[in-house]
Motif scaffolding. Structure first.
Motif, PDB file in Angstrom:
ATOM      1  N   LEU A 153       0.971  -1.359   0.054  1.00 26.87           N
ATOM      2  CA  LEU A 153      -0.011  -0.051   0.119  1.00 26.87           C
ATOM      3  C   LEU A 153       0.961   1.351   0.120  1.00 26.87           C
ATOM      4  O   LEU A 153       0.557   2.336  -0.486  1.00 26.87           O
ATOM      5  CB  LEU A 153      -0.942  -0.034   1.461  1.00 26.87           C
ATOM      6  N   LYS A 154       2.000   1.292   0.817  1.00 24.14           N
ATOM      7  CA  LYS A 154       2.854   2.231   0.701  1.00 24.14           C
ATOM      8  C   LYS A 154       3.344   2.648  -0.455  1.00 24.14           C
ATOM      9  O   LYS A 154       3.527   3.777  -1.071  1.00 24.14           O
ATOM     10  CB  LYS A 154       4.095   2.308   1.790  1.00 24.14           C
ATOM     11  N   GLU A 155       3.859   1.628  -1.380  1.00 22.19           N
ATOM     12  CA  GLU A 155       4.330   1.682  -2.716  1.00 22.19           C
ATOM     13  C   GLU A 155       3.377   2.424  -3.657  1.00 22.19           C
ATOM     14  O   GLU A 155       3.597   3.046  -4.610  1.00 22.19           O
ATOM     15  CB  GLU A 155       4.685   0.404  -3.256  1.00 22.19           C
ATOM     16  N   GLN A 156       1.987   2.271  -3.272  1.00 20.45           N
ATOM     17  CA  GLN A 156       1.042   2.845  -4.027  1.00 20.45           C
ATOM     18  C   GLN A 156       0.542   4.256  -3.645  1.00 20.45           C
ATOM     19  O   GLN A 156      -0.320   4.942  -3.991  1.00 20.45           O
ATOM     20  CB  GLN A 156      -0.220   2.016  -4.155  1.00 20.45           C
ATOM     21  N   GLY A 157       1.600   4.745  -2.530  1.00 25.15           N
ATOM     22  CA  GLY A 157       1.144   6.087  -1.956  1.00 25.15           C
ATOM     23  C   GLY A 157       0.140   6.240  -0.729  1.00 25.15           C
ATOM     24  O   GLY A 157      -0.239   7.311  -0.712  1.00 25.15           O
ATOM     25  N   PHE A 158      -0.260   5.133  -0.525  1.00 25.56           N
ATOM     26  CA  PHE A 158      -1.108   5.070   0.809  1.00 25.56           C
ATOM     27  C   PHE A 158      -0.537   5.274   2.136  1.00 25.56           C
ATOM     28  O   PHE A 158       0.679   4.884   2.208  1.00 25.56           O
ATOM     29  CB  PHE A 158      -2.035   3.963   0.812  1.00 25.56           C
ATOM     30  N   ILE A 159      -1.172   5.844   3.043  1.00 27.59           N
ATOM     31  CA  ILE A 159      -0.683   6.047   4.210  1.00 27.59           C
ATOM     32  C   ILE A 159      -1.109   4.710   5.190  1.00 27.59           C
ATOM     33  O   ILE A 159      -2.450   4.447   5.251  1.00 27.59           O
ATOM     34  CB  ILE A 159      -1.070   7.338   5.093  1.00 27.59           C
TER      35      ILE A 159
END
Length: 66
Positions: free
Chosen positions: A33-39
Motif C-alpha cells: 500500500l505504501k508503494e501505491q502512495g497510501f498512508i
C-alpha cells in the motif's frame, strides 16, 4: 459500524496462523500500500485490501503474495 481496518488478532484467526506470522503478512500488505502512495498504520491493514489480496475480491484477482 464496521471497522475499516483488520488487526493482527483477526488476521491470525481468519487465516489460522500465528500472531507473529500475521504481523509479517500485515507488514507485507502495508508495504504494498505504501508503494501505491497510501498512508498505513502498523499492526493494521485496510480490510478491503486484505480481502482483495487473500480472497480475490475486486480487480486484483490472480495476483499472488510474493
Amino acid at each position: 459500524m464496521d471497522n475499516k481496518f483488520i488487526r493482527v488478532d483477526e488476521v491470525a484467526q481468519e487465516l489460522s496462523v500465528s500472531k507473529p506470522y500475521a504481523y509479517k503478512l500485515i507488514k507485507k500488505l502495508n508495504d504494498e500500500l505504501k508503494e501505491q502512495g497510501f498512508i498505513t498504520i502498523a499492526g493494521h491493514v485496510n480490510r478491503q485490501y486484505f480481502q482483495e489480496r487473500f480472497y480475490g475480491a475486486g480487480e486484483k484477482q490472480g495476483k499472488e503474495m510474493e
